[in-house]
Motif scaffolding. Structure first.
Motif, PDB file in Angstrom:
ATOM      1  N   ARG A   1       0.807  -1.224   0.000  1.00 12.09           N
ATOM      2  CA  ARG A   1       0.000   0.000   0.000  1.00 12.09           C
ATOM      3  C   ARG A   1       0.842   1.277   0.000  1.00 12.09           C
ATOM      4  O   ARG A   1       0.334   2.348   0.287  1.00 12.09           O
ATOM      5  N   ALA A   2       2.127   1.165  -0.320  1.00 10.29           N
ATOM      6  CA  ALA A   2       2.934   2.350  -0.594  1.00 10.29           C
ATOM      7  C   ALA A   2       2.995   2.542  -2.105  1.00 10.29           C
ATOM      8  O   ALA A   2       3.246   1.585  -2.846  1.00 10.29           O
ATOM      9  N   VAL A   3       2.753   3.769  -2.549  1.00  8.30           N
ATOM     10  CA  VAL A   3       2.691   4.081  -3.978  1.00  8.30           C
ATOM     11  C   VAL A   3       3.591   5.284  -4.259  1.00  8.30           C
ATOM     12  O   VAL A   3       3.433   6.344  -3.631  1.00  8.30           O
ATOM     13  N   TYR A   4       4.508   5.114  -5.198  1.00  6.35           N
ATOM     14  CA  TYR A   4       5.411   6.199  -5.589  1.00  6.35           C
ATOM     15  C   TYR A   4       5.189   6.549  -7.056  1.00  6.35           C
ATOM     16  O   TYR A   4       5.251   5.685  -7.931  1.00  6.35           O
ATOM     17  N   ALA A   5       4.934   7.818  -7.277  1.00  5.64           N
ATOM     18  CA  ALA A   5       4.676   8.276  -8.636  1.00  5.64           C
ATOM     19  C   ALA A   5       5.979   8.409  -9.415  1.00  5.64           C
ATOM     20  O   ALA A   5       7.003   8.822  -8.867  1.00  5.64           O
ATOM     21  N   HIS A   6       5.904   8.051 -10.682  1.00  3.92           N
ATOM     22  CA  HIS A   6       6.922   8.254 -11.713  1.00  3.92           C
ATOM     23  C   HIS A   6       7.905   7.088 -11.802  1.00  3.92           C
ATOM     24  O   HIS A   6       7.872   6.352 -12.771  1.00  3.92           O
ATOM     25  N   CYS A   7       8.845   6.933 -10.877  1.00  8.03           N
ATOM     26  CA  CYS A   7       9.764   5.773 -10.904  1.00  8.03           C
ATOM     27  C   CYS A   7      10.453   5.632 -12.264  1.00  8.03           C
ATOM     28  O   CYS A   7      10.545   4.525 -12.818  1.00  8.03           O
ATOM     29  N   ILE A   8      10.936   6.748 -12.788  1.00  6.99           N
ATOM     30  CA  ILE A   8      11.554   6.725 -14.117  1.00  6.99           C
ATOM     31  C   ILE A   8      13.018   6.318 -14.043  1.00  6.99           C
ATOM     32  O   ILE A   8      13.455   5.382 -14.715  1.00  6.99           O
ATOM     33  N   TRP A   9      13.779   7.031 -13.215  1.00  9.18           N
ATOM     34  CA  TRP A   9      15.234   6.860 -13.205  1.00  9.18           C
ATOM     35  C   TRP A   9      15.637   5.904 -12.076  1.00  9.18           C
ATOM     36  O   TRP A   9      16.230   6.297 -11.086  1.00  9.18           O
ATOM     37  N   LEU A  10      15.310   4.636 -12.256  1.00  8.32           N
ATOM     38  CA  LEU A  10      15.624   3.600 -11.280  1.00  8.32           C
ATOM     39  C   LEU A  10      16.725   2.695 -11.812  1.00  8.32           C
ATOM     40  O   LEU A  10      16.905   2.557 -13.026  1.00  8.32           O
ATOM     41  N   ASP A  11      17.428   2.038 -10.892  1.00  8.50           N
ATOM     42  CA  ASP A  11      18.372   1.007 -11.309  1.00  8.50           C
ATOM     43  C   ASP A  11      17.841  -0.363 -10.882  1.00  8.50           C
ATOM     44  O   ASP A  11      16.742  -0.470 -10.312  1.00  8.50           O
ATOM     45  N   ALA A  12      18.600  -1.400 -11.153  1.00  8.27           N
ATOM     46  CA  ALA A  12      18.138  -2.765 -10.870  1.00  8.27           C
ATOM     47  C   ALA A  12      17.876  -2.969  -9.385  1.00  8.27           C
ATOM     48  O   ALA A  12      16.907  -3.650  -9.001  1.00  8.27           O
ATOM     49  N   ALA A  13      18.712  -2.383  -8.534  1.00  3.03           N
ATOM     50  CA  ALA A  13      18.518  -2.542  -7.092  1.00  3.03           C
ATOM     51  C   ALA A  13      17.227  -1.861  -6.642  1.00  3.03           C
ATOM     52  O   ALA A  13      16.512  -2.378  -5.781  1.00  3.03           O
ATOM     53  N   ASP A  14      16.925  -0.701  -7.215  1.00  2.00           N
ATOM     54  CA  ASP A  14      15.667  -0.013  -6.896  1.00  2.00           C
ATOM     55  C   ASP A  14      14.467  -0.860  -7.295  1.00  2.00           C
ATOM     56  O   ASP A  14      13.499  -0.993  -6.538  1.00  2.00           O
ATOM     57  N   ARG A  15      14.532  -1.419  -8.471  1.00  2.00           N
ATOM     58  CA  ARG A  15      13.388  -2.215  -8.952  1.00  2.00           C
ATOM     59  C   ARG A  15      13.193  -3.466  -8.096  1.00  2.00           C
ATOM     60  O   ARG A  15      12.055  -3.845  -7.796  1.00  2.00           O
ATOM     61  N   ALA A  16      14.287  -4.072  -7.699  1.00  2.00           N
ATOM     62  CA  ALA A  16      14.182  -5.239  -6.817  1.00  2.00           C
ATOM     63  C   ALA A  16      13.587  -4.837  -5.469  1.00  2.00           C
ATOM     64  O   ALA A  16      12.792  -5.582  -4.878  1.00  2.00           O
TER      65      ALA A  16
END
Length: 432
Positions: free
Chosen positions: A265-280
């Motif tokens: 139930r946490a939602v973050y808008a955009h998430c454009i400039w992520l790396d692999a660790a962020d996505r994991a």
């Protein structure tokens, strides 16, 4: 209210996100024990009509030439920016300074906030949006205004007071301690009342002190059923600023993780400039991304990477992000998402299927919000939020949809050529 039996073309989604379509469909809707309208059944008219049409008191509504579909779910929007939409700017940070903050400062006035809230919700419904996760402003009155107006309409709505105790001008900057006290009070006042929910809402990491983010994380732990809502990795200048302010964090997203603000139930808008660790990290914590393609194109922020998102397996859904976003219309958002999917950072590109685009703005968005099986679909047990679409609402759309040889062609024609005129009626499952 008696059982309502609708006969029309019908769109809904399977658990795996694939579209289910009946050219001659039946949708049965009836109140539950609490008076909440819910879907009893959905499928082909031929298979279900004998079971449902004869129910005592059932009312049959025949809608030839129309299409019933789930109400749209907007995962990220700013109701106080209703009057900022269409404002010119050189980028995100100048746009906030010159337009957004001056407008939001007016929401200390409850009467003003009420007026905007009423218009905003009417505009959502006119465009077929039945649920939204929306920012308010830093003023508690702004939350009371939007949730009161949503309650009056019987809408499922999630909102939160913005937390921003630094790097913000007078009129929108809040006090660290008082902002957290106000958040706690508003959670207790609104969360779980009727169809309403509360979101703990730091504006974004640069405008919250460490003390404020730490307090927000404590509230998120105290109230696991509420949402967390903020922005991350939208703009390269913003990311550089975050790096200066939080040098100890591995990444912008890691700032929120360090304060306990990443979870279901946490939602973050955009998430454009992520790396692999962020996505994991998004996947592992159950945190969702709200994709805002018209806003990202308008502010030249970048492109959400669908290929990497799908490879990582985290949840996401579509959002208008009004007023950075250019339209309240889900059709404009889906159009832009298609363009963004074709772009990609790698230029490899991804041609998003029409049914998948539609799913991202309905059942997929509901899943990302933790509301799967509640909203965003027309399967038995779901709250009966839906739209009546008229595929012949304009001469060009009528001509195109009449030639459709497949569901993909029908849905894509509406995505590309549709706007608010396509929404003939929006029906909200309010308790009676």
């Amino acid at each position: 209210m008696p059982t309502q039996i609708y006969r029309s073309a019908l769109l809904r989604f399977a658990d795996d996100g694939s579209p289910l379509y009946d050219s001659d469909g039946l949708l049965a809707v009836a109140p539950d024990a609490h008076g909440q309208q819910r879907v009893l059944a959905a499928g082909s008219w031929q298979a279900l009509q004998a079971q449902f049409v004869g129910l005592p008191g059932a009312q049959v509504v025949h809608l030839p030439g129309k299409l019933l579909a789930p109400g749209f779910v907007d995962m990220h929007i700013h109701y106080p920016q209703t009057d900022v939409i269409g404002a010119p700017a050189d980028g995100l940070l100048p746009w906030l300074e010159h337009y957004t903050f001056p407008h939001e400062a007016r929401f200390h006035d409850r009467a003003y906030a009420d007026g905007v809230a009423q218009f905003f919700l009417d505009e959502l419904l006119r465009n077929g949006v039945t649920t939204a996760l929306t920012f308010a402003t830093s003023h508690p009155a702004s939350v009371d205004a939007i949730l009161t107006a949503a309650q009056q309409r019987g809408m499922r709505m999630i909102a939160g007071k913005v937390l921003q105790d630094r790097h913000s001008p007078d009129g929108v900057r809040d006090d660290t301690e008082q902002g957290l006290i106000d958040t706690d009070t508003l959670i207790q006042r609104w969360h779980g009342v009727d169809r309403l929910g509360y979101a703990i809402t730091p504006r974004f990491a640069p405008t919250s002190s460490e003390a404020q983010l730490r307090g927000a994380g404590a509230l998120a732990a105290q109230y696991p059923g509420v949402w967390v809502h903020s922005h991350v990795s939208e703009n390269l200048d913003e990311i550089r600023w975050v790096r200066e302010l939080y040098p100890q964090a591995r990444s912008y997203l890691d700032v929120y993780h360090g304060f306990g603000l990443m979870r279901e139930r946490a939602v973050y808008a955009h998430c454009i400039w992520l790396d692999a660790a962020d996505r994991a990290l998004l996947r592992e914590t159950g945190t969702a991304a709200a994709i805002s393609p018209t806003s990202n194109l308008f502010l030249s922020s970048g492109y959400f990477d669908y290929l990497q998102a799908d490879a990582a397996g985290f949840r996401y859904g579509l959002a208008s992000d009004v007023g950075g976003g250019m339209s309240f219309s889900p059709f404009r958002t889906m159009q832009a998402a298609y363009v963004v999917g074709r772009e990609q950072h790698s230029k490899q590109g991804l041609s998003l299927k029409p049914g998948q685009l539609w799913w991202q703005h309905t059942a997929g968005a509901a899943r990302a919000l933790g509301l799967e099986g509640v909203i965003g679909n027309l399967q038995p047990g779901c709250e009966a939020d839906f739209v009546v679409l008229n595929p012949a609402c304009t001469p060009l759309l009528a001509r195109k949809t009449q030639q459709a040889q497949s569901l993909d062609e029908l849905l894509f024609a509406m995505i590309v050529l549709g706007d608010d005129r396509l929404i003939e009626q929006t029906i909200v499952s309010q308790a009676k």
